[in-house]
Design a protein around this motif. Structure first.
Motif, PDB file in Angstrom:
ATOM      1  N   GLY A  27      71.276  -4.772 128.232  1.00  0.00           N
ATOM      2  CA  GLY A  27      72.366  -5.064 129.155  1.00  0.00           C
ATOM      3  C   GLY A  27      73.706  -5.261 128.489  1.00  0.00           C
ATOM      4  O   GLY A  27      74.669  -5.658 129.152  1.00  0.00           O
ATOM      5  N   THR A  28      73.788  -4.986 127.191  1.00  0.00           N
ATOM      6  CA  THR A  28      75.071  -5.115 126.499  1.00  0.00           C
ATOM      7  C   THR A  28      75.060  -4.303 125.208  1.00  0.00           C
ATOM      8  O   THR A  28      74.062  -4.290 124.486  1.00  0.00           O
ATOM      9  N   TRP A  29      76.192  -3.647 124.955  1.00  0.00           N
ATOM     10  CA  TRP A  29      76.334  -2.959 123.667  1.00  0.00           C
ATOM     11  C   TRP A  29      76.644  -3.962 122.551  1.00  0.00           C
ATOM     12  O   TRP A  29      76.621  -3.618 121.375  1.00  0.00           O
ATOM     13  N   MET A  30      76.904  -5.233 122.915  1.00  0.00           N
ATOM     14  CA  MET A  30      77.225  -6.279 121.930  1.00  0.00           C
ATOM     15  C   MET A  30      75.967  -6.905 121.327  1.00  0.00           C
ATOM     16  O   MET A  30      76.036  -7.981 120.727  1.00  0.00           O
ATOM     17  N   TYR A  31      74.834  -6.251 121.480  1.00  0.00           N
ATOM     18  CA  TYR A  31      73.567  -6.780 120.967  1.00  0.00           C
ATOM     19  C   TYR A  31      73.692  -7.198 119.500  1.00  0.00           C
ATOM     20  O   TYR A  31      73.308  -8.311 119.119  1.00  0.00           O
ATOM     21  N   GLY A  32      74.226  -6.339 118.651  1.00  0.00           N
ATOM     22  CA  GLY A  32      74.363  -6.646 117.221  1.00  0.00           C
ATOM     23  C   GLY A  32      75.327  -7.786 116.978  1.00  0.00           C
ATOM     24  O   GLY A  32      75.059  -8.690 116.170  1.00  0.00           O
ATOM     25  N   LEU A  33      76.446  -7.784 117.693  1.00  0.00           N
ATOM     26  CA  LEU A  33      77.443  -8.851 117.551  1.00  0.00           C
ATOM     27  C   LEU A  33      76.856 -10.197 117.969  1.00  0.00           C
ATOM     28  O   LEU A  33      77.060 -11.217 117.301  1.00  0.00           O
ATOM     29  N   ASN A  34      76.095 -10.193 119.056  1.00  0.00           N
ATOM     30  CA  ASN A  34      75.476 -11.443 119.536  1.00  0.00           C
ATOM     31  C   ASN A  34      74.425 -11.954 118.559  1.00  0.00           C
ATOM     32  O   ASN A  34      74.306 -13.170 118.333  1.00  0.00           O
TER      33      ASN A  34
END
Length: 627
Positions: A27-34
């Motif tokens: 549900g987010t492309w920010m998976y790595g950032l998170n």
């Protein structure tokens, strides 16, 4: 417990799928950032002075930024840097925010490679320019380098002399900048080597660029830049072309763990951090071995490479005693074992009287060793109960059994961490008065003048907190005797591989040994050790010996412990005070796979450590004596 500034924390993430994959699945492309945010927050214990992160975006077009960095100072640095990163997204529409393709093309920090760092300064150097990651920029994408690490080098002076002799000009005389220049220089040479090969093959323009980025091998870079590094380190790096790596020192001093599946590769300084953040089992996480590197290329292919041959492997035992989070299954068991190993010496200090003794701990890091100590005493008491029942010689009555079985090990939370000492109160007496209130006590937790109090800590380094606060406030309970227990041995020597313990005068064990020498008119021992240390200053560090050991040699551990008590017990203390230390044998039995004990034994794993301990001793003598 005196807070030690120590090893930094690192986190490295390589996403192995396109950002669209994570948007669809999570549900987010920010998976790595998170995940990077969680890895850093879970390692906050490792660095509270500063934090930084770097990100590399794959497949950026010429003219588009592809390498991003954010850094901040202070205990709230993690929140600040991620707040700044997310500020770039605050004006996006909901559609844009969930569009991975748009993020990949237009948004900063929307990448596939992430690296984070938590800093505790061990050099005294501060300011944003010393905060990792460090960047080395270049118009060739493959020559761009971001570097961060958990490390201290002992031979910065030698390396600096070598690289300046070769024509380089580091921006600062600091180990991180010097390592950046070394790795960056070898990266330049590797790219140029490949460039010449590609030219000979007839390639031109962007075809050369793509060929270089597809063929680059960072094992060559690491093998030619790292052999000279003397110290403990885990160094992580990203290149602008999409290479990522982490390399560990050949002595195995600093720790690193990694996990990989088909979606992600993650490396961090501690194993349970990866377990928690990715919800994976401990046995699926591997330790980076001494001298080994993990590398992931632009295509997402992982390989392990032996960069430097393992040497005199001595993983840091202080990681197990104090620095690493106790939620690691092995560390938890080891800390309990450290407490259990102290039952015999504590019994001796109590004269065997456990019925009139209350057991407690100094919050919060000694709590696990406390549980191990309690288990040890429970086992000891159960053995006594069984012997008493057997000694009756007849079938015991209910009353006899009740009397025997009612004996208990009494434990209470006696010491409470109450306030944090604020450094803005600097005046000597006022500051000391405030320090006395860092801990509070639980009144009524023991019977005054009848009970002894055993209180366990993980280590006693400087002893200032004991003298200024703990002993005095425990004495208010009026125990018959106070037994302070250290789950680690006497800290006698400086550390040069990451912990903020670099000068001799910091150590209460050293002060005690010097005081004993002076009490007994044995100052010649100090002079001889000084002259031997001074005489070898021109020798190569590999041929130096640690002559500081001679300061401790005339005394037993018990004699030094007794002198430490004398130095640390505040005037007016009514209770008799005794300090019980872990033995080296007990340490190694509890932590068999982490034999690095140089701060206790003086047996440094690298020549640089021996060189620096002698220098620290020479400096101390020259400031305090006229020989």
């Amino acid at each position: 417990m005196e807070i030690l500034k120590h090893e930094c924390g690192v986190a490295l993430i390589r996403l192995l799928k396109p950002l669209e994959y994570y948007q669809e699945k999570y549900g987010t492309w920010m998976y790595g950032l998170n995940k990077l945010y969680l890895l850093m927050e879970k390692q906050h214990n490792r660095g509270q002075e500063a934090a930084g992160l770097a990100c590399v975006k794959l497949q950026a077009d010429p003219g588009e930024e592809y390498m991003f960095r954010e850094r901040a100072l202070g205990a709230g640095a993690i929140t600040e840097i991620f707040g700044t990163v997310h500020s770039h997204f605050k004006d996006l529409t909901a559609e844009q925010l969930h569009d991975a393709e748009y993020a990949k093309k237009c948004l900063p920090f929307a990448g596939e490679l992430y690296m984070g760092h938590l800093r505790y300064s061990t050099t005294g150097k501060s300011g944003i320019s010393y905060v990792h990651p460090f960047l080395r920029r270049n118009n060739w994408r493959a020559k761009n380098l971001a570097l961060c690490g958990n490390f201290n080098l002992t031979n910065v002076d030698e390396i600096f002399a070598d690289i300046t002799a070769a024509g380089q000009h580091p921006r600062k005389y600091a180990d991180t900048y010097i390592m950046l220049e070394q790795v960056g220089h070898r990266l330049d040479r590797e790219v140029e080597r490949l460039y010449n090969i590609c030219k000979e093959e007839g390639l031109q323009g962007m075809d050369i660029t793509h060929a270089i980025e597809n063929r680059i091998d960072l094992t060559n870079v690491l093998k030619t830049s790292s052999p000279q590094w003397d110290g403990g380190y885990v160094i992580c790096g990203l290149t602008g072309s999409g290479e990522s790596f982490a390399v560990r020192d050949p002595w195995g001093i600093r720790p690193a763990f990694w996990y990989m599946d088909d979606e992600i590769m993650v490396l961090a300084s501690e194993r349970p951090v990866i377990q928690t953040v990715l919800n994976v089992q401990a046995d699926s996480i591997r330790e980076l071995l001494p001298g080994q590197a993990i590398l992931v290329n632009k295509k997402g292919e992982m390989r392990l490479a032996q960069i430097n041959r393992p040497k005199n492997v001595k993983p840091c035992s202080f990681e197990r005693i104090y620095f690493s989070r106790g939620s690691d299954i092995d560390i938890y068991k080891e800390r309990k074992k450290l407490g259990e190993r102290l039952v015999g010496p504590i019994l001796k200090a109590l004269g065997g009287d456990i019925d009139h003794t209350v057991f407690s701990f100094i919050p919060n890091t000694a709590e696990v060793a406390f549980y191990g100590m309690l288990e040890g005493f429970d086992n000891y008491l159960n053995k006594l109960k069984a012997e008493r029942i057997e000694a009756l010689g007849h079938k015991p009555t209910h009353e006899e059994l009740k009397q025997i079985l009612s004996r208990r090990i009494r434990s209470e939370k006696v010491a409470i961490k109450d306030i944090k000492l604020r450094t803005f109160i600097a005046e000597g007496n006022t500051r000391n008065d405030l320090a006395a209130h860092v801990y509070d006590i639980t009144y009524g937790s023991l019977t005054p003048y009848q009970d002894s109090l055993v209180i366990i800590d993980d280590s006693i380094v400087r002893g200032t907190t004991l003298k200024q606060s703990i002993i005095g406030i425990l004495d208010r309970l009026h125990p018959k005797k106070i037994v302070i227990v250290s789950s680690s041995p006497q800290v006698r020597y400086p550390d040069y591989y990451g912990i903020d313990m670099a000068s001799m005068e910091q150590f209460i064990a050293f002060k005690a040994a010097i005081a004993l020498l002076e009490d007994r008119g044995m100052q010649h021992v100090i002079e001889y050790a000084y002259r031997k240390s001074k005489a070898q200053t021109e020798l190569p560090k590999e041929k130096m010996a640690n002559y500081v050991k001679e300061i401790y040699a005339p005394f037993t551990d018990e004699e030094i412990s007794a002198k430490i008590v004398e130095l640390l017990t505040p005037a007016g203390t009514q209770a008799k005070v005794q300090i019980v230390y872990q033995t080296l044998e007990g340490l190694h039995e509890a932590c068999p796979h982490h034999p690095g004990d140089w701060y206790f034994s003086g047996d440094y794993p690298t020549p640089g450590g021996v060189k620096l301990v002698n220098k620290a001793f020479i400096d101390w003598v020259e400031q305090n004596y006229q020989f």
